[in-house]
Design a protein around this motif. Structure first.
Motif, mmCIF file in Angstrom:
data_model
loop_
_atom_site.group_PDB
_atom_site.id
_atom_site.type_symbol
_atom_site.label_atom_id
_atom_site.label_comp_id
_atom_site.label_asym_id
_atom_site.label_seq_id
_atom_site.Cartn_x
_atom_site.Cartn_y
_atom_site.Cartn_z
ATOM 1 N N VAL A 60 -1.905 -0.805 -19.417
ATOM 2 C CA VAL A 60 -1.913 -1.426 -18.088
ATOM 3 C C VAL A 60 -2.330 -2.891 -18.154
ATOM 4 C CG1 VAL A 60 -2.925 -1.281 -15.773
ATOM 5 C CG2 VAL A 60 -2.389 0.807 -17.024
ATOM 6 N N LYS A 61 -3.068 -3.265 -19.181
ATOM 7 C CA LYS A 61 -3.546 -4.645 -19.295
ATOM 8 C C LYS A 61 -2.381 -5.627 -19.301
ATOM 9 C CE LYS A 61 -6.658 -7.608 -21.936
ATOM 10 N NZ LYS A 61 -7.545 -7.729 -23.119
ATOM 11 N N GLY A 62 -2.463 -6.618 -18.454
ATOM 12 C CA GLY A 62 -1.414 -7.626 -18.366
ATOM 13 C C GLY A 62 -0.303 -7.267 -17.398
ATOM 14 N N GLN A 63 -0.330 -6.040 -16.882
ATOM 15 C CA GLN A 63 0.686 -5.621 -15.914
ATOM 16 C C GLN A 63 0.326 -6.131 -14.510
ATOM 17 O OE1 GLN A 63 3.494 -3.949 -16.796
ATOM 18 N NE2 GLN A 63 2.808 -4.002 -18.928
ATOM 19 N N SER A 64 1.251 -5.972 -13.603
ATOM 20 C CA SER A 64 1.011 -6.344 -12.211
ATOM 21 C C SER A 64 -0.151 -5.517 -11.650
ATOM 22 C CB SER A 64 2.274 -6.092 -11.382
ATOM 23 O OG SER A 64 1.995 -6.157 -10.007
ATOM 24 N N PRO A 65 -0.973 -6.102 -10.765
ATOM 25 C CA PRO A 65 -2.090 -5.343 -10.168
ATOM 26 C C PRO A 65 -1.654 -4.051 -9.504
ATOM 27 C CG PRO A 65 -2.332 -7.680 -9.689
ATOM 28 C CD PRO A 65 -0.990 -7.514 -10.354
ATOM 29 N N ILE A 66 -0.425 -3.976 -9.009
ATOM 30 C CA ILE A 66 0.033 -2.764 -8.349
ATOM 31 C C ILE A 66 0.037 -1.588 -9.321
ATOM 32 C CG2 ILE A 66 2.484 -3.154 -8.815
ATOM 33 C CD1 ILE A 66 0.922 -1.568 -5.660
ATOM 34 N N VAL A 67 0.239 -1.864 -10.616
ATOM 35 C CA VAL A 67 0.217 -0.796 -11.618
ATOM 36 C C VAL A 67 -1.194 -0.229 -11.733
ATOM 37 C CG1 VAL A 67 0.614 -0.205 -14.036
ATOM 38 C CG2 VAL A 67 2.140 -1.814 -12.883
ATOM 39 N N GLU A 68 -2.190 -1.116 -11.807
ATOM 40 C CA GLU A 68 -3.588 -0.679 -11.871
ATOM 41 C C GLU A 68 -3.947 0.146 -10.636
ATOM 42 O OE1 GLU A 68 -6.127 -4.026 -12.346
ATOM 43 O OE2 GLU A 68 -4.970 -4.894 -13.984
ATOM 44 N N TYR A 69 -3.618 -0.391 -9.464
ATOM 45 C CA TYR A 69 -3.963 0.295 -8.225
ATOM 46 C C TYR A 69 -3.262 1.652 -8.118
ATOM 47 C CZ TYR A 69 -5.919 -4.190 -6.698
ATOM 48 O OH TYR A 69 -6.657 -5.334 -6.595
ATOM 49 N N SER A 70 -2.035 1.725 -8.590
ATOM 50 C CA SER A 70 -1.279 2.985 -8.513
ATOM 51 C C SER A 70 -1.891 4.049 -9.409
ATOM 52 C CB SER A 70 0.189 2.748 -8.895
ATOM 53 O OG SER A 70 0.820 1.908 -7.953
ATOM 54 N N PRO A 107 0.793 -1.232 0.000
ATOM 55 C CA PRO A 107 0.000 0.000 0.000
ATOM 56 C C PRO A 107 0.823 1.279 0.000
ATOM 57 C CG PRO A 107 -0.154 -1.141 2.111
ATOM 58 C CD PRO A 107 0.507 -2.078 1.172
ATOM 59 N N TRP A 108 2.064 1.238 0.450
ATOM 60 C CA TRP A 108 2.871 2.452 0.469
ATOM 61 C C TRP A 108 3.106 2.985 -0.941
ATOM 62 C CZ3 TRP A 108 7.518 2.966 -2.026
ATOM 63 C CH2 TRP A 108 8.173 1.785 -2.396
ATOM 64 N N ILE A 109 3.179 2.072 -1.929
ATOM 65 C CA ILE A 109 3.349 2.507 -3.324
ATOM 66 C C ILE A 109 2.103 3.243 -3.792
ATOM 67 C CG2 ILE A 109 3.661 1.715 -5.706
ATOM 68 C CD1 ILE A 109 5.316 -0.587 -4.654
ATOM 69 N N VAL A 110 0.943 2.712 -3.429
ATOM 70 C CA VAL A 110 -0.330 3.326 -3.797
ATOM 71 C C VAL A 110 -0.462 4.718 -3.168
ATOM 72 C CG1 VAL A 110 -2.825 3.153 -3.492
ATOM 73 C CG2 VAL A 110 -1.522 1.154 -4.206
ATOM 74 N N ILE A 111 -0.083 4.829 -1.895
ATOM 75 C CA ILE A 111 -0.172 6.124 -1.204
ATOM 76 C C ILE A 111 0.778 7.125 -1.846
ATOM 77 C CG2 ILE A 111 0.252 7.291 0.989
ATOM 78 C CD1 ILE A 111 -0.636 4.627 2.345
ATOM 79 N N LEU A 112 1.957 6.654 -2.239
ATOM 80 C CA LEU A 112 2.916 7.525 -2.922
ATOM 81 C C LEU A 112 2.344 7.997 -4.261
ATOM 82 C CD1 LEU A 112 5.775 8.705 -2.688
ATOM 83 C CD2 LEU A 112 6.616 6.692 -3.918
ATOM 84 N N LEU A 166 -5.050 4.206 -10.344
ATOM 85 C CA LEU A 166 -6.294 4.631 -9.705
ATOM 86 C C LEU A 166 -6.009 5.618 -8.577
ATOM 87 C CD1 LEU A 166 -8.346 1.296 -9.497
ATOM 88 C CD2 LEU A 166 -8.642 3.190 -11.102
ATOM 89 N N ALA A 167 -4.969 5.341 -7.792
ATOM 90 C CA ALA A 167 -4.603 6.250 -6.695
ATOM 91 C C ALA A 167 -4.087 7.577 -7.237
ATOM 92 C CB ALA A 167 -3.544 5.590 -5.810
ATOM 93 N N PHE A 168 -3.327 7.525 -8.322
ATOM 94 C CA PHE A 168 -2.792 8.740 -8.955
ATOM 95 C C PHE A 168 -3.930 9.652 -9.407
ATOM 96 C CE2 PHE A 168 -1.306 11.021 -12.760
ATOM 97 C CZ PHE A 168 -0.185 11.670 -12.256
ATOM 98 N N THR A 169 -4.928 9.072 -10.083
ATOM 99 C CA THR A 169 -6.066 9.876 -10.532
ATOM 100 C C THR A 169 -6.899 10.364 -9.350
ATOM 101 O OG1 THR A 169 -7.338 7.830 -10.908
ATOM 102 C CG2 THR A 169 -6.217 8.787 -12.804
ATOM 103 N N ALA A 170 -6.966 9.561 -8.285
ATOM 104 C CA ALA A 170 -7.670 10.005 -7.078
ATOM 105 C C ALA A 170 -6.987 11.241 -6.486
ATOM 106 C CB ALA A 170 -7.715 8.887 -6.043
#
Length: 244
Positions: free
Chosen positions: A184-194, A64-69, A196-200
């Motif tokens: 993003v398709k086919g990438q690690s889920p952390i890329v998708e989550y990041s 989660p620290w990557i997502v928060i960043l 989404l967090a970036f746009t948030a």
């Protein structure tokens, strides 16, 4: 139906929202009170998109620290972009009307692209999530389209140019949606989550720094607050009854 085609169809909703808001500014007089209420409704829905969908899903990441960043990076990105746009608008006072139009165009274009990026990435998590995000950003795109055309009219940009700029600034949502999906398709889920967090982070910053101050310029208070909380509740209700 092809998944990418469905995402493009979802992305047309913000395009139509921006364009509808712009046409309203072209042909109708909207009172400052009603514009304030519309901006409060947009604020409520955007805050619901962030707090009900984007952040909870992003925090499903194993790191989660990557997502928060990424969330912080989204806010920083908007602040830098806003400073650049403000710089261009200040310069436009001493230069031409075209410079002012360009500054307005750049701001709307970037916002449109990030909307698409969020929709495309969200659809990878769940196709219904992509739809929810598209519906959510439409609420902000309607008053944004209105404000964009109103600002161009204030700069005495001719109508044909205003319409062309509005259309051109709306279309990048399709490019953003394709980028969010294909890259993003086919990438690690952390890329998708990041993403989404970036746009948030972008959405939260633009809401606090731009939409809320604008919505309070005309003295709306009690009714506007009720509109905001009702819009938040409406999106939350839809989110809970539309499985994602």
């Amino acid at each position: 139906m092809n998944e990418l085609l469905v995402i493009f169809l979802y992305s047309l909703l913000p395009v139509l929202g921006t364009f509808a808001g712009g046409l309203t500014a072209e042909f109708f007089q909207i009172s400052k009170k009603n514009l304030s209420l519309a901006l409060h409704a947009a604020t409520g829905i955007i805050l619901a998109v962030i707090s009900v969908e984007l952040i909870p899903r992003s925090l499903n990441a194993t790191t989660p620290w990557i997502v928060i960043l990424a969330f912080v990076a989204g806010g920083v990105f908007f602040v830098i972009l806003d400073q650049l746009i403000n710089y261009m608008q200040v310069k436009s006072g001493d230069l031409s009307q075209s410079t002012a139009a360009w500054a307005i165009f750049v701001g709307t274009t970037i916002d449109s692209f990030t909307d698409g990026l969020m929709i495309g990435t969200g659809a990878l998590v769940s196709i219904n999530l992509g739809l929810l995000l598209a519906v959510g950003v439409v609420s902000a795109d309607l008053p944004e389209g209105f404000a964009t055309v109103a600002a161009l009219k204030d700069k005495e940009i001719e109508r044909k140019t205003r319409i062309l700029l509005l259309i051109s600034a709306s279309v990048p949502v399709l490019i953003g949606a394709a980028a969010g999906y294909l890259l993003v398709k086919g990438q690690s889920p952390i890329v998708e989550y990041s993403i989404l967090a970036f746009t948030a982070g972008i959405l939260l910053t633009v809401t606090v720094e731009e939409i809320i101050p604008e919505s309070h310029k005309h003295g709306e208070a009690r009714l506007a607050a009720l509109v905001l909380i009702s819009a938040f509740a409406l999106f939350t209700l839809i989110s809970n009854y539309l499985p994602t």
